[in-house]
Scaffold this motif. Structure first.
Motif, PDB file in Angstrom:
ATOM      1  N   GLY A  32       0.819  -1.209   0.000  1.00  0.00           N
ATOM      2  CA  GLY A  32       0.000   0.000   0.000  1.00  0.00           C
ATOM      3  C   GLY A  32       0.853   1.260   0.000  1.00  0.00           C
ATOM      4  O   GLY A  32       0.549   2.235  -0.700  1.00  0.00           O
ATOM      5  N   ILE A  33       1.939   1.238   0.789  1.00  0.00           N
ATOM      6  CA  ILE A  33       2.861   2.385   0.806  1.00  0.00           C
ATOM      7  C   ILE A  33       3.484   2.582  -0.573  1.00  0.00           C
ATOM      8  O   ILE A  33       3.599   3.706  -1.073  1.00  0.00           O
ATOM      9  CB  ILE A  33       3.956   2.177   1.871  1.00  0.00           C
ATOM     10  N   LEU A  34       3.877   1.457  -1.191  1.00  0.00           N
ATOM     11  CA  LEU A  34       4.441   1.531  -2.535  1.00  0.00           C
ATOM     12  C   LEU A  34       3.398   2.044  -3.528  1.00  0.00           C
ATOM     13  O   LEU A  34       3.697   2.867  -4.401  1.00  0.00           O
ATOM     14  CB  LEU A  34       4.952   0.156  -2.962  1.00  0.00           C
ATOM     15  N   GLY A  35       2.159   1.566  -3.389  1.00  0.00           N
ATOM     16  CA  GLY A  35       1.086   2.042  -4.257  1.00  0.00           C
ATOM     17  C   GLY A  35       0.830   3.533  -4.077  1.00  0.00           C
ATOM     18  O   GLY A  35       0.567   4.252  -5.038  1.00  0.00           O
ATOM     19  N   VAL A 160      12.323  12.793 -14.083  1.00  0.00           N
ATOM     20  CA  VAL A 160      10.956  12.297 -13.871  1.00  0.00           C
ATOM     21  C   VAL A 160      10.757  10.972 -14.596  1.00  0.00           C
ATOM     22  O   VAL A 160      10.160  10.026 -14.064  1.00  0.00           O
ATOM     23  CB  VAL A 160       9.923  13.340 -14.347  1.00  0.00           C
ATOM     24  N   ARG A 161      11.282  10.888 -15.818  1.00  0.00           N
ATOM     25  CA  ARG A 161      11.167   9.649 -16.597  1.00  0.00           C
ATOM     26  C   ARG A 161      11.909   8.501 -15.903  1.00  0.00           C
ATOM     27  O   ARG A 161      11.402   7.383 -15.781  1.00  0.00           O
ATOM     28  CB  ARG A 161      11.731   9.856 -17.999  1.00  0.00           C
ATOM     29  N   ARG A 162      13.117   8.787 -15.414  1.00  0.00           N
ATOM     30  CA  ARG A 162      13.916   7.752 -14.750  1.00  0.00           C
ATOM     31  C   ARG A 162      13.273   7.301 -13.443  1.00  0.00           C
ATOM     32  O   ARG A 162      13.218   6.100 -13.144  1.00  0.00           O
ATOM     33  CB  ARG A 162      15.323   8.292 -14.467  1.00  0.00           C
ATOM     34  N   ILE A 163      12.802   8.267 -12.666  1.00  0.00           N
ATOM     35  CA  ILE A 163      12.172   7.925 -11.383  1.00  0.00           C
ATOM     36  C   ILE A 163      10.903   7.107 -11.608  1.00  0.00           C
ATOM     37  O   ILE A 163      10.640   6.123 -10.903  1.00  0.00           O
ATOM     38  CB  ILE A 163      11.853   9.208 -10.581  1.00  0.00           C
ATOM     39  N   GLY A 164      10.102   7.489 -12.601  1.00  0.00           N
ATOM     40  CA  GLY A 164       8.881   6.746 -12.916  1.00  0.00           C
ATOM     41  C   GLY A 164       9.182   5.309 -13.308  1.00  0.00           C
ATOM     42  O   GLY A 164       8.514   4.377 -12.846  1.00  0.00           O
ATOM     43  N   LEU A 165      10.217   5.118 -14.137  1.00  0.00           N
ATOM     44  CA  LEU A 165      10.605   3.769 -14.555  1.00  0.00           C
ATOM     45  C   LEU A 165      11.115   2.963 -13.363  1.00  0.00           C
ATOM     46  O   LEU A 165      10.780   1.779 -13.205  1.00  0.00           O
ATOM     47  CB  LEU A 165      11.695   3.860 -15.632  1.00  0.00           C
ATOM     48  N   GLY A 166      11.911   3.618 -12.508  1.00  0.00           N
ATOM     49  CA  GLY A 166      12.438   2.942 -11.320  1.00  0.00           C
ATOM     50  C   GLY A 166      11.336   2.489 -10.371  1.00  0.00           C
ATOM     51  O   GLY A 166      11.390   1.379  -9.827  1.00  0.00           O
ATOM     52  N   ILE A 167      10.344   3.338 -10.179  1.00  0.00           N
ATOM     53  CA  ILE A 167       9.238   2.994  -9.282  1.00  0.00           C
ATOM     54  C   ILE A 167       8.406   1.850  -9.854  1.00  0.00           C
ATOM     55  O   ILE A 167       7.952   0.963  -9.118  1.00  0.00           O
ATOM     56  CB  ILE A 167       8.361   4.234  -9.021  1.00  0.00           C
ATOM     57  N   LEU A 168       8.208   1.834 -11.174  1.00  0.00           N
ATOM     58  CA  LEU A 168       7.463   0.736 -11.804  1.00  0.00           C
ATOM     59  C   LEU A 168       8.189  -0.598 -11.628  1.00  0.00           C
ATOM     60  O   LEU A 168       7.569  -1.623 -11.323  1.00  0.00           O
ATOM     61  CB  LEU A 168       7.257   1.032 -13.295  1.00  0.00           C
ATOM     62  N   ALA A 170      10.412  -1.296  -9.250  1.00  0.00           N
ATOM     63  CA  ALA A 170      10.357  -1.625  -7.820  1.00  0.00           C
ATOM     64  C   ALA A 170       8.986  -2.178  -7.440  1.00  0.00           C
ATOM     65  O   ALA A 170       8.884  -3.122  -6.643  1.00  0.00           O
ATOM     66  CB  ALA A 170      10.670  -0.383  -6.992  1.00  0.00           C
ATOM     67  N   SER A 171       7.934  -1.617  -8.030  1.00  0.00           N
ATOM     68  CA  SER A 171       6.573  -2.093  -7.753  1.00  0.00           C
ATOM     69  C   SER A 171       6.401  -3.545  -8.192  1.00  0.00           C
ATOM     70  O   SER A 171       5.816  -4.357  -7.469  1.00  0.00           O
ATOM     71  CB  SER A 171       5.543  -1.223  -8.478  1.00  0.00           C
ATOM     72  N   ALA A 172       6.917  -3.862  -9.379  1.00  0.00           N
ATOM     73  CA  ALA A 172       6.805  -5.225  -9.888  1.00  0.00           C
ATOM     74  C   ALA A 172       7.561  -6.206  -8.990  1.00  0.00           C
ATOM     75  O   ALA A 172       7.062  -7.282  -8.663  1.00  0.00           O
ATOM     76  CB  ALA A 172       7.343  -5.291 -11.321  1.00  0.00           C
ATOM     77  N   LEU A 176       5.885  -9.153  -6.550  1.00  0.00           N
ATOM     78  CA  LEU A 176       6.289 -10.558  -6.641  1.00  0.00           C
ATOM     79  C   LEU A 176       6.710 -11.099  -5.278  1.00  0.00           C
ATOM     80  O   LEU A 176       6.316 -12.204  -4.882  1.00  0.00           O
ATOM     81  CB  LEU A 176       7.434 -10.702  -7.648  1.00  0.00           C
ATOM     82  N   ILE A 177       7.508 -10.306  -4.545  1.00  0.00           N
ATOM     83  CA  ILE A 177       7.943 -10.720  -3.204  1.00  0.00           C
ATOM     84  C   ILE A 177       6.739 -10.885  -2.278  1.00  0.00           C
ATOM     85  O   ILE A 177       6.666 -11.835  -1.488  1.00  0.00           O
ATOM     86  CB  ILE A 177       8.938  -9.689  -2.625  1.00  0.00           C
ATOM     87  N   ALA A 178       5.786  -9.963  -2.384  1.00  0.00           N
ATOM     88  CA  ALA A 178       4.582 -10.031  -1.545  1.00  0.00           C
ATOM     89  C   ALA A 178       3.790 -11.303  -1.819  1.00  0.00           C
ATOM     90  O   ALA A 178       3.342 -11.985  -0.892  1.00  0.00           O
ATOM     91  CB  ALA A 178       3.701  -8.808  -1.810  1.00  0.00           C
TER      92      ALA A 178
END
Length: 292
Positions: A32-35, A160-168, A170-172, A176-178
């Motif tokens: 949820g925090i990541l979301g 902004v582009r790099r951070i957005g890609l990094g967060i996506l 990390a989310s994936a 998977l870990i969850a």
């Protein structure tokens, strides 16, 4: 003796359910925090983009009516968030405050120009679009110069582009870990009942009949875990809103609905899928393999 054994079994069962619920809640809370971070990345990026201003400086011969018409035209443009007129006197006062002394007394005149500070909507903040907008504004005969920080715009867009890609990414990875963590907890809880599963199977119970109570029980645990995670997330958001009201985290009801619904649905789906495959594994085991 039998009653004490029943109490022991009941405590063991409650402990197992509690551990599964807690593990689901903790994992969903982190997701949820990541979301929350994912949902607010664009908002945060847009906030920084809209802080970048284009300064339109006018010639001394420019008439006030021309300046007013241009300001109205800019305010009506789809790319404009705000367009504020700054007179040369106001600019002089601001500059004097910044440097800590009155430079007009030293120079004897005001070298600054009347100007309009234009803040753009985030969707239009890119080097190509800002270049085009600046060129269009600069065509006016009474405009002396259109100034903006092009390197900063370029750097901000790239970051902004790099951070957005990094967060996506990390989310994936975290999703998977969850799934693996929740799946592991549910498998361990079902593992302790593998002999019961095999006994039911040996007396003629169908796989769907055996699987149904396990799925229903773990779905309920998933619901409880999701509700605990939602309560914890709301507490975190309330704390942030209390201490950092400028973020407005509790004002975006659409974002909150997406976040809480996502956590709830994810808790249900992971519990359902994990329980199905965990029970299926033990249903397909041979009797000899139950001891390993």
């Amino acid at each position: 003796m039998s009653k004490s054994f029943e109490r022991f079994q009941r405590r063991k069962l409650i402990s197992s359910y509690f551990s599964v619920t807690l593990s689901i809640a903790l994992v969903l809370f982190l997701l949820g925090i990541l979301g929350l971070l994912v949902l607010n990345t664009k908002k945060l990026a847009d906030h920084f983009k809209e802080q970048i201003a284009i300064s339109v400086f006018f010639k001394d011969t420019a008439k006030q009516v021309e300046i007013d018409e241009l300001q109205k035209s800019l305010v009506m443009s789809e790319y404009t968030k705000s367009a504020v007129f700054v007179s040369k006197e106001e600019a002089a006062e601001q500059h004097s405050e910044e440097i800590g002394e009155n430079f007009l007394e030293f120079l004897g005149y005001n070298p600054l120009k009347n100007s309009i500070d234009v803040n753009l909507n985030a969707a239009f903040v890119s080097t190509t679009q800002v270049d085009s907008i600046a060129a269009e504004i600069g065509k006016r005969s009474f405009v002396e110069e259109v100034s903006y920080d092009r390197p900063t715009i370029s750097l901000l867009t790239e970051n902004v582009r790099r951070i957005g890609l990094g967060i996506l990414i990390a989310s994936a990875v975290f999703t998977l870990i969850a799934v693996l963590l929740i799946n592991s907890s549910i498998r361990l809880s079902i593992y302790s009942k593998r002999f019961i599963i095999k006994t039911m199977q040996m007396v003629g119970a169908t796989k769907s009949f055996i699987r149904r109570p396990f799925i229903w029980t773990n779905i309920k645990l998933g619901v409880f875990g999701a509700l605990l995670a939602i309560v914890a997330l709301f507490g975190l958001l309330y704390y942030l809103d209390l201490n950092f009201p400028q973020l407005g985290v509790l004002q975006d009801l659409k974002m909150l609905a997406i976040l809480f619904s996502g956590v709830f649905i994810l808790g249900l789906l992971i519990s359902l899928v994990s329980t199905y495959f965990a029970t299926q594994r033990f249903l397909n085991l041979r009797t000899d393999d139950l001891y390993y």
